[in-house]
Design a protein around this motif. Structure first.
Motif, PDB file in Angstrom:
ATOM      1  N   ALA A 202       0.856  -1.334   0.112  1.00  0.00           N
ATOM      2  CA  ALA A 202      -0.060  -0.180   0.197  1.00  0.00           C
ATOM      3  C   ALA A 202       0.930   1.372  -0.085  1.00  0.00           C
ATOM      4  CB  ALA A 202      -0.917   0.129   1.316  1.00  0.00           C
ATOM      5  N   ALA A 203       1.890   1.312   0.772  1.00  0.00           N
ATOM      6  CA  ALA A 203       2.777   2.288   0.752  1.00  0.00           C
ATOM      7  C   ALA A 203       3.607   2.788  -0.529  1.00  0.00           C
ATOM      8  CB  ALA A 203       3.898   2.085   1.923  1.00  0.00           C
ATOM      9  N   GLU A 204       3.806   1.571  -1.380  1.00  0.00           N
ATOM     10  CA  GLU A 204       4.404   1.575  -2.627  1.00  0.00           C
ATOM     11  C   GLU A 204       3.329   2.029  -3.320  1.00  0.00           C
ATOM     12  OE1 GLU A 204       7.899  -1.828  -2.344  1.00  0.00           O
ATOM     13  OE2 GLU A 204       5.691  -2.280  -3.040  1.00  0.00           O
ATOM     14  N   LEU A 205       2.158   1.826  -3.507  1.00  0.00           N
ATOM     15  CA  LEU A 205       1.100   2.227  -4.273  1.00  0.00           C
ATOM     16  C   LEU A 205       0.857   3.707  -4.300  1.00  0.00           C
ATOM     17  CD1 LEU A 205      -1.125   1.943  -6.453  1.00  0.00           C
ATOM     18  CD2 LEU A 205      -2.772   1.050  -4.612  1.00  0.00           C
ATOM     19  N   ALA A 206       0.562   4.035  -2.780  1.00  0.00           N
ATOM     20  CA  ALA A 206       0.262   5.605  -2.465  1.00  0.00           C
ATOM     21  C   ALA A 206       1.658   6.609  -3.103  1.00  0.00           C
ATOM     22  CB  ALA A 206       0.524   5.743  -0.965  1.00  0.00           C
ATOM     23  N   HIS A 207       2.654   5.977  -2.916  1.00  0.00           N
ATOM     24  CA  HIS A 207       3.947   6.759  -3.507  1.00  0.00           C
ATOM     25  C   HIS A 207       3.771   7.008  -5.029  1.00  0.00           C
ATOM     26  CE1 HIS A 207       8.101   7.209  -5.251  1.00  0.00           C
ATOM     27  NE2 HIS A 207       8.149   8.046  -4.246  1.00  0.00           N
ATOM     28  N   ASP A 208       3.184   5.769  -5.709  1.00  0.00           N
ATOM     29  CA  ASP A 208       3.208   5.750  -7.122  1.00  0.00           C
ATOM     30  C   ASP A 208       1.982   6.377  -7.428  1.00  0.00           C
ATOM     31  OD1 ASP A 208       3.660   4.207  -9.781  1.00  0.00           O
ATOM     32  OD2 ASP A 208       1.559   3.772  -9.812  1.00  0.00           O
ATOM     33  N   ILE A 209       1.020   6.779  -6.811  1.00  0.00           N
ATOM     34  CA  ILE A 209      -0.217   7.385  -7.098  1.00  0.00           C
ATOM     35  C   ILE A 209       0.004   8.958  -7.214  1.00  0.00           C
ATOM     36  CG2 ILE A 209      -2.532   8.269  -6.126  1.00  0.00           C
ATOM     37  CD1 ILE A 209      -2.989   5.511  -5.357  1.00  0.00           C
ATOM     38  N   GLY A 210       1.122   9.315  -6.203  1.00  0.00           N
ATOM     39  CA  GLY A 210       1.539  10.583  -6.048  1.00  0.00           C
ATOM     40  C   GLY A 210       0.868  11.191  -4.910  1.00  0.00           C
ATOM     41  N   CYS A 211       0.617  10.484  -3.813  1.00  0.00           N
ATOM     42  CA  CYS A 211       0.193  11.070  -2.581  1.00  0.00           C
ATOM     43  C   CYS A 211       1.348  11.906  -1.900  1.00  0.00           C
ATOM     44  CB  CYS A 211      -0.386   9.662  -1.852  1.00  0.00           C
ATOM     45  SG  CYS A 211      -1.710   8.863  -2.191  1.00  0.00           S
ATOM     46  N   ASP A 212       1.094  12.689  -1.022  1.00  0.00           N
ATOM     47  CA  ASP A 212       2.011  13.292  -0.052  1.00  0.00           C
ATOM     48  C   ASP A 212       2.461  12.481   1.047  1.00  0.00           C
ATOM     49  OD1 ASP A 212       2.121  16.098  -1.383  1.00  0.00           O
ATOM     50  OD2 ASP A 212       0.025  15.456  -1.400  1.00  0.00           O
ATOM     51  N   TYR A 213       1.598  11.473   1.513  1.00  0.00           N
ATOM     52  CA  TYR A 213       1.821  10.835   2.825  1.00  0.00           C
ATOM     53  C   TYR A 213       0.947   9.663   2.786  1.00  0.00           C
ATOM     54  CZ  TYR A 213      -2.463  12.643   5.075  1.00  0.00           C
ATOM     55  OH  TYR A 213      -3.784  13.112   5.318  1.00  0.00           O
ATOM     56  N   PHE A 214       1.580   8.476   3.648  1.00  0.00           N
ATOM     57  CA  PHE A 214       0.932   7.359   3.904  1.00  0.00           C
ATOM     58  C   PHE A 214       0.976   7.158   5.241  1.00  0.00           C
ATOM     59  CE2 PHE A 214       1.441   2.942   4.854  1.00  0.00           C
ATOM     60  CZ  PHE A 214       0.693   2.336   4.013  1.00  0.00           C
ATOM     61  N   GLU A 215      -0.349   6.948   6.049  1.00  0.00           N
ATOM     62  CA  GLU A 215      -0.481   6.986   7.130  1.00  0.00           C
ATOM     63  C   GLU A 215      -1.027   5.858   7.707  1.00  0.00           C
ATOM     64  OE1 GLU A 215      -3.041   9.248  10.736  1.00  0.00           O
ATOM     65  OE2 GLU A 215      -3.360   9.677   8.765  1.00  0.00           O
ATOM     66  N   VAL A 216      -0.497   5.329   8.776  1.00  0.00           N
ATOM     67  CA  VAL A 216      -0.868   3.884   9.435  1.00  0.00           C
ATOM     68  C   VAL A 216      -1.605   4.034  10.963  1.00  0.00           C
ATOM     69  CG1 VAL A 216      -0.113   1.392  10.114  1.00  0.00           C
ATOM     70  CG2 VAL A 216       0.975   2.793   8.134  1.00  0.00           C
ATOM     71  N   LYS A 217      -2.441   3.627  10.936  1.00  0.00           N
ATOM     72  CA  LYS A 217      -3.111   3.489  12.195  1.00  0.00           C
ATOM     73  C   LYS A 217      -3.688   2.189  12.985  1.00  0.00           C
ATOM     74  CE  LYS A 217      -6.477   6.091  10.005  1.00  0.00           C
ATOM     75  NZ  LYS A 217      -7.466   6.832   9.841  1.00  0.00           N
ATOM     76  N   ALA A 218      -4.058   1.842  14.222  1.00  0.00           N
ATOM     77  CA  ALA A 218      -4.238   0.935  14.911  1.00  0.00           C
ATOM     78  C   ALA A 218      -5.860   0.757  14.810  1.00  0.00           C
ATOM     79  CB  ALA A 218      -3.926   0.687  16.308  1.00  0.00           C
ATOM     80  N   MET A 219      -6.638  -0.207  14.872  1.00  0.00           N
ATOM     81  CA  MET A 219      -8.070  -0.384  14.910  1.00  0.00           C
ATOM     82  C   MET A 219      -8.606  -0.076  16.224  1.00  0.00           C
ATOM     83  SD  MET A 219      -9.779  -3.815  13.881  1.00  0.00           S
ATOM     84  CE  MET A 219     -11.703  -4.344  14.021  1.00  0.00           C
TER      85      MET A 219
END
Length: 365
Positions: A202-219
């Motif tokens: 998902a992080a690699e996809l976010a980077h490829d899309i052109g997102c500015d950040y990738f955020e990981v959260k707990a449930m």
């Protein structure tokens, strides 16, 4: 960008917010909130099994006229930032486009939390006026997305959302975020399904899309307590985040939420608080079709309801309501992202705060 985005304590010291910060730190009622979470609608086009607002969905929306009036009232109150969120899917309301225009042209910062399915229909307004758009993805592939974020027919719209994000990445003037909530579920047959193995993808996809950040959260569970995870699952997430760090540069950052930090520290689901009044409730509020609430964590909680935005103006609600009706020591034993901000406001009130910053940088306290 990442550190500033989540450093909520430092945001309290921005000069344009400081007069209201001082009011609240001294124990006074604020003249108006600085930040408002606004749910335009409770309707959503997805059917996520783990949705924390699942019991509140599909129960109404503001009329387009009232939603437009609310935007004007937020401008009148000199609110500094508005987050269009839910509840439901904020972009599913036809009146959201006008809200974006009214707030944006008034100079109010706008955040949007969305499932991304309707970005294309709102592309011009999001690109022009949103300070940031955060898309809840929780997967790196279509198959896993379909397990955790199916539409009402049980299908995966992952490819559609990714295509929409690419459109916004090309047109945006603000930031675009890819949100990943680490989840696991025990099915009826006893098998456990999880999305944790797709953090790196998902992080690699976010980077490829052109997102500015990738955020990981707990449930969270239904009461907003952080759900503990197995050591092996957390170790897997940590390993993937370490490998994803190679993607970071000036244009892309990996953001670890306060909930993930809590998991790392093994703090458990309870976050004790020894204060009885939430000062942040004087600086932030939640406006929904079912009511106005002292805090977004208490969406739908009648005990935390301070008014009805369908029948009352926001100015009237803020003037007459008691934002101290929630007792954090008893009512907020879940993880609160603004617990540290409350403690800092106490220190400011005691004269032990830090110096005010030279300039503003992020109104989303």
């Amino acid at each position: 960008m990442g550190a500033d985005r989540l450093d909520l304590v430092s945001k309290l010291y921005q000069p344009s917010s400081w007069p209201r910060i001082l009011e609240v730190a001294a124990g006074s009622r604020s003249s108006a909130p600085l930040v408002v979470d606004l749910d335009p609608t409770t309707f959503c086009d997805l059917a996520c099994p783990e949705c924390i607002s699942g019991k509140l969905l599909n129960q109404g929306r503001f009329t387009a006229d009232r939603l437009s009036e609310l935007a004007g009232e937020l401008v009148e109150m000199s609110v500094r930032a508005v987050i269009l969120i839910g509840g439901g899917e904020p972009l599913a309301h036809s009146g959201t486009k006008r809200v974006l225009r009214v707030l944006g042209e008034a100079g109010i910062a706008i955040g949007v939390v969305t499932n991304g399915t309707l970005i294309r229909q709102n592309l011009d307004e999001l690109a022009a006026y949103a300070s940031w758009v955060r898309v809840s993805m929780d997967a790196g592939t279509s198959a896993t997305y379909g397990v955790f974020r199916p539409d009402r027919k049980g299908a995966s719209v992952f490819d559609k959302v990714v295509a929409n994000m690419r459109l916004l990445a090309e047109a945006k003037t603000g930031a675009l975020g890819y949100s990943f909530l680490v989840m696991s579920r025990t099915e009826a047959d006893g098998n456990t399904v999880s999305n944790h193995h797709e953090v790196l993808t998902a992080a690699e996809l976010a980077h490829d899309i052109g997102c500015d950040y990738f955020e990981v959260k707990a449930m969270f569970d239904d009461d907003h307590h952080i759900v503990p995870v197995a050591d092996s699952l957390l170790a897997s997430v940590e390993d993937q985040l370490a490998r994803a760090a190679r993607l970071e540069d000036d244009a892309f950052q990996i953001v670890n939420s306060s909930t993930l930090h809590s998991l790392r520290a093994n703090r458990g689901p309870v976050q004790p608080k020894d204060y009885e009044r939430c000062r942040i409730a004087e600086l932030r509020t939640l406006v929904t079709p079912s009511g106005v609430y002292a805090c977004a964590y208490h969406r739908g909680n009648e005990k935390a309801k301070i008014g009805d935005a369908v029948t009352q103006s926001l100015v009237e609600i803020w003037r007459d309501s008691d934002r101290g009706l929630v007792n954090p020591s008893a009512d907020c034993r879940f993880h609160c992202a603004r617990h540290a901000s409350n403690l800092e406001l106490e220190r400011i009130g005691e004269g032990n705060g830090a110096p005010v910053l030279d300039s503003d940088y992020d109104p989303f306290i």
